[in-house]
Motif scaffolding. Structure first.
Motif, mmCIF file in Angstrom:
data_model
loop_
_atom_site.group_PDB
_atom_site.id
_atom_site.type_symbol
_atom_site.label_atom_id
_atom_site.label_comp_id
_atom_site.label_asym_id
_atom_site.label_seq_id
_atom_site.Cartn_x
_atom_site.Cartn_y
_atom_site.Cartn_z
ATOM 1 N N GLY A 123 38.572 44.463 45.334
ATOM 2 C CA GLY A 123 38.328 45.336 44.182
ATOM 3 C C GLY A 123 39.100 44.939 42.950
ATOM 4 N N LEU A 124 38.789 45.639 41.865
ATOM 5 C CA LEU A 124 39.435 45.382 40.578
ATOM 6 C C LEU A 124 39.729 46.673 39.844
ATOM 7 N N ALA A 125 40.126 47.699 40.601
ATOM 8 C CA ALA A 125 40.356 49.016 40.008
ATOM 9 C C ALA A 125 41.421 48.980 38.924
ATOM 10 N N ALA A 126 42.380 48.051 39.030
ATOM 11 C CA ALA A 126 43.417 47.932 38.007
ATOM 12 C C ALA A 126 43.079 46.872 36.968
ATOM 13 N N SER A 127 42.561 45.714 37.429
ATOM 14 C CA SER A 127 42.285 44.623 36.496
ATOM 15 C C SER A 127 41.512 43.515 37.192
ATOM 16 N N MET A 128 40.749 42.760 36.403
ATOM 17 C CA MET A 128 40.104 41.546 36.912
ATOM 18 C C MET A 128 41.068 40.365 36.915
ATOM 19 N N ASP A 129 42.167 40.481 36.193
ATOM 20 C CA ASP A 129 43.114 39.374 36.086
ATOM 21 C C ASP A 129 43.917 39.224 37.371
ATOM 22 N N LEU A 130 44.496 38.029 37.541
ATOM 23 C CA LEU A 130 45.387 37.786 38.672
ATOM 24 C C LEU A 130 46.544 36.905 38.203
ATOM 25 N N PRO A 131 47.604 37.531 37.647
ATOM 26 C CA PRO A 131 48.721 36.783 37.068
ATOM 27 C C PRO A 131 49.723 36.330 38.127
ATOM 28 N N THR A 132 49.334 35.335 38.919
ATOM 29 C CA THR A 132 50.192 34.861 40.000
ATOM 30 C C THR A 132 50.407 33.361 39.865
#
Length: 330
Positions: A243-252
């Motif tokens: 899911g992406l309930a918080a964000s589509m980004d993935l800052p890892t």
């Protein structure tokens, strides 16, 4: 004639209304279904509110899933009277969905309702519960076992999260439930969570590599939350992201993957192959406790769906929301 929620965009401005349609208005498909129950999901809320461009064509009936009884069929696997479920396949986005009295769809999109479930129970599970089972299957396919260590579930009070907590706990896993609503702690422990984690703990940027904490994870949030979960996975831990309930980004960074051998397993419930769908529903019939399912389920009438949709985007909805359409069908 039957009631239906219809989304339109005649002059660039989206409108949503409850109206009446006839069978002749439905799009093409080889199976006509009398809808017994549908649901209100996060994606439906995005479509109804217009908060995200989920709907690909107009007019559109939202509703990414439904259960019902076949009325007419030109498909070799289904006949009138069969009980069926539909999850995904672009229904409610590109093809008219389940928030209506009838649906005409491709028979290849349908799955028989397991004997263990009523049509109401099938939608109490719905796309969210079926997605949760796909997550559990992915975790175990990558080697996770109850003795591996603690499993964290983000968005635990939502639909996917609630079912994931219940399924994992029933299989003997120690589950840590993440929620931004402390008032839901008792609800989550009732589903089997061993501990509750405040979402705020995972909502601010952290280090690329944190202290090893979890052996597995089910994430519905994305964004910083998912990045922090990945950073705190144990050696060879596995994360199912759905899911992406918080964000589509993935800052890892790649650090957890190349230094700890962490696996990030993507879960797609929309276009998931039919054999995997059937397997997921079969396992749900065997493993999901009906008492837990009832505890996470509420009903709203079709007439209240439009008004209720914004609450999903505000994170104010617990568990599963089902919408009875023709409940006398079973």
């Amino acid at each position: 004639m039957f009631d239906a929620i219809v989304i339109e965009k005649p002059d660039g401005e989206q409108t949503v209304r409850l109206t009446q349609l006839g069978t002749q208005d439905l799009p093409q498909g080889d199976v006509l279904v009398d809808v017994a129950f549908s649901t209100l999901n996060y994606k439906d809320a995005l479509a109804i509110t217009g908060a995200s461009p989920v709907v690909r064509s107009f007019p559109m009936i939202p509703g990414v899933d439904f259960s019902g009884v076949v009325k007419e069929s030109g498909h070799p696997e289904f006949k009138p009277g069969d009980r069926v479920i539909l999850n995904g396949w672009g229904v409610g986005e590109k093809h008219w969905g389940g928030l209506a009295g009838q649906a005409r769809v491709k028979g290849d999109w349908l799955v028989p309702v397991p004997e263990a479930f009523s049509l109401r129970q099938a939608m109490a599970i719905g796309t969210a519960g079926y997605t949760a089972m796909l997550c559990v299957m992915a975790l175990e396919r990558h080697g996770l076992r109850p003795e591996s260590g603690e499993v964290v579930v983000t968005g635990a009070a939502g639909g996917v999260g609630s079912v994931a907590v219940a399924l994992l706990a029933a299989r003997g896993y120690t589950v840590a439930a993440v929620t931004g609503r402390p008032s839901e702690a008792e609800y989550l422990t009732g589903l089997g969570a061993a501990s509750i984690i405040d979402r705020a703990e995972l909502s601010v940027p952290g280090r690329p590599m944190a202290k090893e904490r979890w052996a597995g994870a089910v994430d519905v949030a994305g964004g910083v939350v998912l990045a922090n979960v990945i950073a705190a996975m144990r050696y060879r831990g596995v994360v199912a992201a759905c899911g992406l309930a918080a964000s589509m980004d993935l800052p890892t960074t790649v650090a957890p993957f190349i230094l700890r051998g962490v696996t990030l397993a993507g879960i797609d419930s929309v276009m998931c192959p039919r054999p995997d769908r059937v397997a997921a529903w079969s396992r749900l019939a065997e493993e999901l406790d009906m008492t837990s399912l009832e505890a996470m389920t509420t009903e709203i009438p079709l007439a209240d769906v439009i008004e209720r949709a914004p609450a999903f985007l505000d994170g104010k909805v617990r568990g599963r929301v089902i919408v009875p359409i023709n409940p006398m069908l079973g």
